[in-house]
Design a protein around this motif. Structure first.
Motif, PDB file in Angstrom:
ATOM      1  N   PHE A 101       0.832  -1.191   0.000  1.00 45.71           N
ATOM      2  CA  PHE A 101       0.000   0.000   0.000  1.00 45.71           C
ATOM      3  C   PHE A 101       0.866   1.239   0.000  1.00 45.71           C
ATOM      4  O   PHE A 101       2.030   1.202   0.381  1.00 45.71           O
ATOM      5  CB  PHE A 101      -1.044   0.037   1.117  1.00 45.71           C
ATOM      6  N   VAL A 102       0.270   2.335  -0.506  1.00 46.87           N
ATOM      7  CA  VAL A 102       0.995   3.597  -0.688  1.00 46.87           C
ATOM      8  C   VAL A 102       0.096   4.733  -0.216  1.00 46.87           C
ATOM      9  O   VAL A 102      -1.112   4.725  -0.467  1.00 46.87           O
ATOM     10  CB  VAL A 102       1.352   3.826  -2.181  1.00 46.87           C
ATOM     11  N   PHE A 103       0.713   5.708   0.436  1.00 43.23           N
ATOM     12  CA  PHE A 103       0.051   6.945   0.841  1.00 43.23           C
ATOM     13  C   PHE A 103       0.907   8.080   0.306  1.00 43.23           C
ATOM     14  O   PHE A 103       2.120   8.100   0.535  1.00 43.23           O
ATOM     15  CB  PHE A 103      -0.047   7.027   2.369  1.00 43.23           C
ATOM     16  N   ALA A 104       0.315   9.017  -0.433  1.00 41.97           N
ATOM     17  CA  ALA A 104       1.095  10.107  -1.034  1.00 41.97           C
ATOM     18  C   ALA A 104       0.347  11.424  -0.938  1.00 41.97           C
ATOM     19  O   ALA A 104      -0.886  11.457  -0.940  1.00 41.97           O
ATOM     20  CB  ALA A 104       1.393   9.789  -2.500  1.00 41.97           C
ATOM     21  N   PHE A 105       1.118  12.507  -0.857  1.00 38.59           N
ATOM     22  CA  PHE A 105       0.535  13.846  -0.883  1.00 38.59           C
ATOM     23  C   PHE A 105       1.471  14.783  -1.619  1.00 38.59           C
ATOM     24  O   PHE A 105       2.658  14.497  -1.793  1.00 38.59           O
ATOM     25  CB  PHE A 105       0.232  14.367   0.530  1.00 38.59           C
TER      26      PHE A 105
END
Length: 143
Positions: A101-105
């Motif tokens: 999983f990936v979280f990006a901003f």
């Protein structure tokens, strides 16, 4: 790639986050795909920041800010178009080292901060690999 993802990667959506869940990461991928886009290994969603953080934590059980803090300890490479990555623990093209999983901003250009932030908008991406390693990547958005 959907228009929301394209706008996010262009740095045009600093109030949104991008989240990716591999099929192996969540039990109910079907529900998530109703709110995002099905991609080759899972689902990608671009959501308003607070909603995205909540969705990420709800689906993974991982606080995205805790993930960011731990992932900054190890640099890797992430491609937010294909959702492939180079885990710092990996040694080649191995399914054991694909992003789970990936979280990006996106962060808007900030010349006062200096470094890469003076060069343009910056994408921050944090991943957990199939092997369990958390790692990060960041880059200046290309025009």
């Amino acid at each position: 790639m959907n228009p929301e993802q394209r706008a996010f990667l262009a740095g045009d959506e600093p109030d949104e986050v991008l989240v990716f869940f591999a099929e192996s990461a969540v039990s109910d991928l079907g529900t998530l795909s109703q709110h995002g886009e099905q991609v080759s290994r899972g689902v990608v969603l671009v959501l308003e920041a607070e909603r995205g953080r909540s969705a990420f934590e709800g689906a993974t059980g991982v606080d995205p800010m805790a993930l960011a803090s731990s992932a900054m300890q190890a640099e890797g490479a992430l491609d937010l178009e294909s959702f492939e990555g180079e885990c710092p623990e990996g040694d080649g093209d191995d399914g054991e080292h694909a992003p789970r999983f990936v979280f990006a901003f996106a962060e808007e250009q900030n010349e006062e901060v200096g470094e890469i932030y003076a060069e343009g908008d910056v994408i921050h991406a944090y991943a957990v690999c199939e092997c369990g390693t958390a790692y990060s990547d960041r880059w200046v958005v290309e025009e």
